[in-house]
Design a protein around this motif. Structure first.
Motif, PDB file in Angstrom:
ATOM      1  N   LEU A 131       1.066  -0.841   0.271  1.00 34.56           N
ATOM      2  CA  LEU A 131       0.017  -0.142  -0.003  1.00 34.56           C
ATOM      3  C   LEU A 131       0.965   1.436   0.034  1.00 34.56           C
ATOM      4  CD1 LEU A 131      -2.703   0.713   0.552  1.00 34.56           C
ATOM      5  CD2 LEU A 131      -2.580   1.412   3.051  1.00 34.56           C
ATOM      6  N   GLY A 132       0.555   1.676  -0.697  1.00 38.13           N
ATOM      7  CA  GLY A 132       1.095   3.751  -0.552  1.00 38.13           C
ATOM      8  C   GLY A 132       0.793   4.159  -0.355  1.00 38.13           C
ATOM      9  N   VAL A 133       0.743   5.519   0.566  1.00 37.37           N
ATOM     10  CA  VAL A 133       0.236   6.653   0.969  1.00 37.37           C
ATOM     11  C   VAL A 133       0.881   7.543   0.688  1.00 37.37           C
ATOM     12  CG1 VAL A 133      -0.931   7.903   2.916  1.00 37.37           C
ATOM     13  CG2 VAL A 133      -0.497   5.327   2.329  1.00 37.37           C
ATOM     14  N   MET A 134       0.238   8.502  -0.313  1.00 39.18           N
ATOM     15  CA  MET A 134       0.650   9.801  -0.706  1.00 39.18           C
ATOM     16  C   MET A 134       0.474  11.336   0.345  1.00 39.18           C
ATOM     17  SD  MET A 134       2.371  11.587  -2.200  1.00 39.18           S
ATOM     18  CE  MET A 134       3.200  10.630  -3.664  1.00 39.18           C
ATOM     19  N   ALA A 135       1.518  11.713   0.470  1.00 40.24           N
ATOM     20  CA  ALA A 135       1.775  12.816   2.011  1.00 40.24           C
ATOM     21  C   ALA A 135       2.425  13.847   1.969  1.00 40.24           C
ATOM     22  CB  ALA A 135       1.306  12.342   3.242  1.00 40.24           C
ATOM     23  N   ALA A 136       2.910  14.143   0.512  1.00 42.73           N
ATOM     24  CA  ALA A 136       4.105  15.023   0.391  1.00 42.73           C
ATOM     25  C   ALA A 136       4.009  16.242   0.203  1.00 42.73           C
ATOM     26  CB  ALA A 136       4.662  13.593  -1.062  1.00 42.73           C
ATOM     27  N   GLY A 137       2.696  16.422   0.910  1.00 48.56           N
ATOM     28  CA  GLY A 137       1.934  17.952  -0.091  1.00 48.56           C
ATOM     29  C   GLY A 137       2.604  18.714  -1.049  1.00 48.56           C
ATOM     30  N   ALA A 138       3.354  19.742  -1.149  1.00 46.43           N
ATOM     31  CA  ALA A 138       3.349  20.656  -2.725  1.00 46.43           C
ATOM     32  C   ALA A 138       3.869  19.390  -3.874  1.00 46.43           C
ATOM     33  CB  ALA A 138       3.917  21.786  -2.247  1.00 46.43           C
ATOM     34  N   GLY A 139       4.709  18.502  -3.199  1.00 51.14           N
ATOM     35  CA  GLY A 139       5.356  17.579  -3.964  1.00 51.14           C
ATOM     36  C   GLY A 139       4.927  16.582  -4.667  1.00 51.14           C
ATOM     37  N   GLY A 140       3.708  16.128  -4.493  1.00 48.93           N
ATOM     38  CA  GLY A 140       3.265  14.700  -4.603  1.00 48.93           C
ATOM     39  C   GLY A 140       3.013  15.216  -5.611  1.00 48.93           C
ATOM     40  N   ASN A 141       2.447  16.328  -6.977  1.00 50.54           N
ATOM     41  CA  ASN A 141       2.256  16.311  -7.811  1.00 50.54           C
ATOM     42  C   ASN A 141       3.213  15.298  -8.773  1.00 50.54           C
ATOM     43  OD1 ASN A 141      -0.069  16.741  -8.240  1.00 50.54           O
ATOM     44  ND2 ASN A 141      -0.234  18.617  -9.180  1.00 50.54           N
ATOM     45  N   ARG A 142       4.307  15.850  -8.502  1.00 49.00           N
ATOM     46  CA  ARG A 142       5.681  15.788  -9.477  1.00 49.00           C
ATOM     47  C   ARG A 142       5.913  13.612  -8.910  1.00 49.00           C
ATOM     48  NH1 ARG A 142      10.314  14.439  -6.877  1.00 49.00           N
ATOM     49  NH2 ARG A 142      10.010  15.359  -5.261  1.00 49.00           N
ATOM     50  N   ILE A 143       5.586  13.208  -8.324  1.00 49.85           N
ATOM     51  CA  ILE A 143       5.913  11.893  -7.533  1.00 49.85           C
ATOM     52  C   ILE A 143       5.048  10.677  -8.250  1.00 49.85           C
ATOM     53  CG2 ILE A 143       5.484  10.191  -5.731  1.00 49.85           C
ATOM     54  CD1 ILE A 143       6.936  12.353  -3.587  1.00 49.85           C
ATOM     55  N   MET A 144       4.150  11.623  -8.142  1.00 50.79           N
ATOM     56  CA  MET A 144       2.249  11.302  -8.722  1.00 50.79           C
ATOM     57  C   MET A 144       2.436  10.804 -10.254  1.00 50.79           C
ATOM     58  SD  MET A 144       0.647  10.268  -6.593  1.00 50.79           S
ATOM     59  CE  MET A 144      -0.789   9.068  -6.887  1.00 50.79           C
ATOM     60  N   GLN A 145       2.708  11.927 -10.911  1.00 42.39           N
ATOM     61  CA  GLN A 145       3.470  12.837 -12.500  1.00 42.39           C
ATOM     62  C   GLN A 145       4.299  10.991 -13.047  1.00 42.39           C
ATOM     63  OE1 GLN A 145       3.992  16.246 -13.175  1.00 42.39           O
ATOM     64  NE2 GLN A 145       2.335  16.842 -12.800  1.00 42.39           N
ATOM     65  N   ALA A 146       5.644  11.055 -11.784  1.00 34.91           N
ATOM     66  CA  ALA A 146       6.866  10.144 -12.359  1.00 34.91           C
ATOM     67  C   ALA A 146       5.947   8.777 -12.442  1.00 34.91           C
ATOM     68  CB  ALA A 146       7.484  10.278 -11.112  1.00 34.91           C
ATOM     69  N   SER A 147       4.489   8.882 -11.641  1.00 33.25           N
ATOM     70  CA  SER A 147       3.988   7.156 -11.011  1.00 33.25           C
ATOM     71  C   SER A 147       3.109   6.840 -12.275  1.00 33.25           C
ATOM     72  CB  SER A 147       3.434   6.822  -9.767  1.00 33.25           C
ATOM     73  OG  SER A 147       4.549   7.277  -8.573  1.00 33.25           O
ATOM     74  N   GLU A 148       2.982   7.575 -12.997  1.00 30.94           N
ATOM     75  CA  GLU A 148       1.975   8.029 -14.299  1.00 30.94           C
ATOM     76  C   GLU A 148       0.111   7.970 -13.816  1.00 30.94           C
ATOM     77  OE1 GLU A 148       3.097   4.834 -17.247  1.00 30.94           O
ATOM     78  OE2 GLU A 148       4.334   5.709 -17.577  1.00 30.94           O
ATOM     79  N   LEU A 149       0.176   8.451 -12.358  1.00 29.07           N
ATOM     80  CA  LEU A 149      -0.851   8.657 -11.622  1.00 29.07           C
ATOM     81  C   LEU A 149      -1.331   9.918 -11.242  1.00 29.07           C
ATOM     82  CD1 LEU A 149      -0.583   5.308  -9.514  1.00 29.07           C
ATOM     83  CD2 LEU A 149      -2.062   5.898 -11.450  1.00 29.07           C
ATOM     84  N   PRO A 150      -1.447  11.198 -12.631  1.00 27.65           N
ATOM     85  CA  PRO A 150      -1.637  12.164 -11.862  1.00 27.65           C
ATOM     86  C   PRO A 150      -2.299  12.751 -11.571  1.00 27.65           C
ATOM     87  CG  PRO A 150      -2.322  12.216 -14.065  1.00 27.65           C
ATOM     88  CD  PRO A 150      -1.260  10.502 -13.865  1.00 27.65           C
ATOM     89  N   LEU A 151      -1.987  13.679 -10.288  1.00 27.07           N
ATOM     90  CA  LEU A 151      -3.185  14.465  -9.484  1.00 27.07           C
ATOM     91  C   LEU A 151      -3.664  15.631  -9.892  1.00 27.07           C
ATOM     92  CD1 LEU A 151      -1.554  13.314  -6.035  1.00 27.07           C
ATOM     93  CD2 LEU A 151      -3.742  12.497  -6.675  1.00 27.07           C
TER      94      LEU A 151
END
Length: 208
Positions: free
Chosen positions: A163-183
């Motif tokens: 399970l992965g939980v996104m809690a990176a605040g303003a950096g969340g989009n960068r990580i999610m885009q790299a994961s091909e799961l854009p927010l």
């Protein structure tokens, strides 16, 4: 419990009823003793000081907002109150308050060392079987068949996870885009700094 919701109170160690809204104020009211107990239980690991907190307004617009927020808190039973410039100087004699329009103060507001809190929280959770990988900058989630299988790090071996939980605040989009799961969200970031000037209380600057 939390210091208050949002990244700024957590990062700066603000334990204040004057942060954001009545929900945060109630949260702080219920949990302040929790942090004070940690301070006594883990002597030398986490500092908590009940110094009170002043908020300043240097324009009519921000003064009006400060009055409104303070009245809402007082109406909910909290001990925050507007104070005169003379009283503000008594509480913080090292401050230069030229141009001050309004100030509010809550004597029960506190400062808690956020680094100490992270240390204690991780130690408590580790004793319950939770493992931590510190300074492991996340690069992206590893996805297989639509499910998270781990986290790829900027350096070092990847971490496996169910399970992965996104809690990176303003950096969340960068990580999610790299994961091909854009927010579909737009990051909003402000700045805060704690200034250690050798005084008996910390000076915290926000929206610098």
């Amino acid at each position: 419990g939390l210091f208050a919701s949002g990244a700024t109170p957590l990062a700066a160690g603000i334990i204040s009823r004057q942060c954001w809204d009545l929900t945060d104020a109630a949260l702080v009211e219920e949990t302040q003793s929790f942090y004070e107990n940690l301070h006594h239980e883990f002597t030398g690991k986490m500092e908590v000081r009940v110094d009170g907190m002043l908020r300043f307004a240097f324009s009519q617009r921000t003064a009006a907002a400060l009055h409104e927020e303070t009245e809402a808190l007082r109406g909910a039973g909290f001990a925050v109150d507007m104070v005169t410039k003379a009283r503000a100087l008594e509480l913080a004699p090292v401050m230069a308050l030229e141009g001050l329009v309004a100030a509010a103060h809550d004597p029960r507001d506190s400062y808690g060392d956020p680094y100490g809190f992270v240390y204690i929280a991780s130690a408590i959770l580790a004793s319950k079987g939770v493992s931590f990988t510190m300074r492991a900058a996340a690069k992206k989630f590893k996805i297989s068949s639509g499910r998270c299988t781990g986290i790829e790090r900027a350096w070092g071996e990847p971490l496996t996870a169910d399970l992965g939980v996104m809690a990176a605040g303003a950096g969340g989009n960068r990580i999610m885009q790299a994961s091909e799961l854009p927010l579909p969200v737009k990051p909003y970031r402000t700045q805060a700094a704690i200034l250690d000037l050798g005084w008996s209380f910390p000076l915290i600057g926000h929206d610098l």
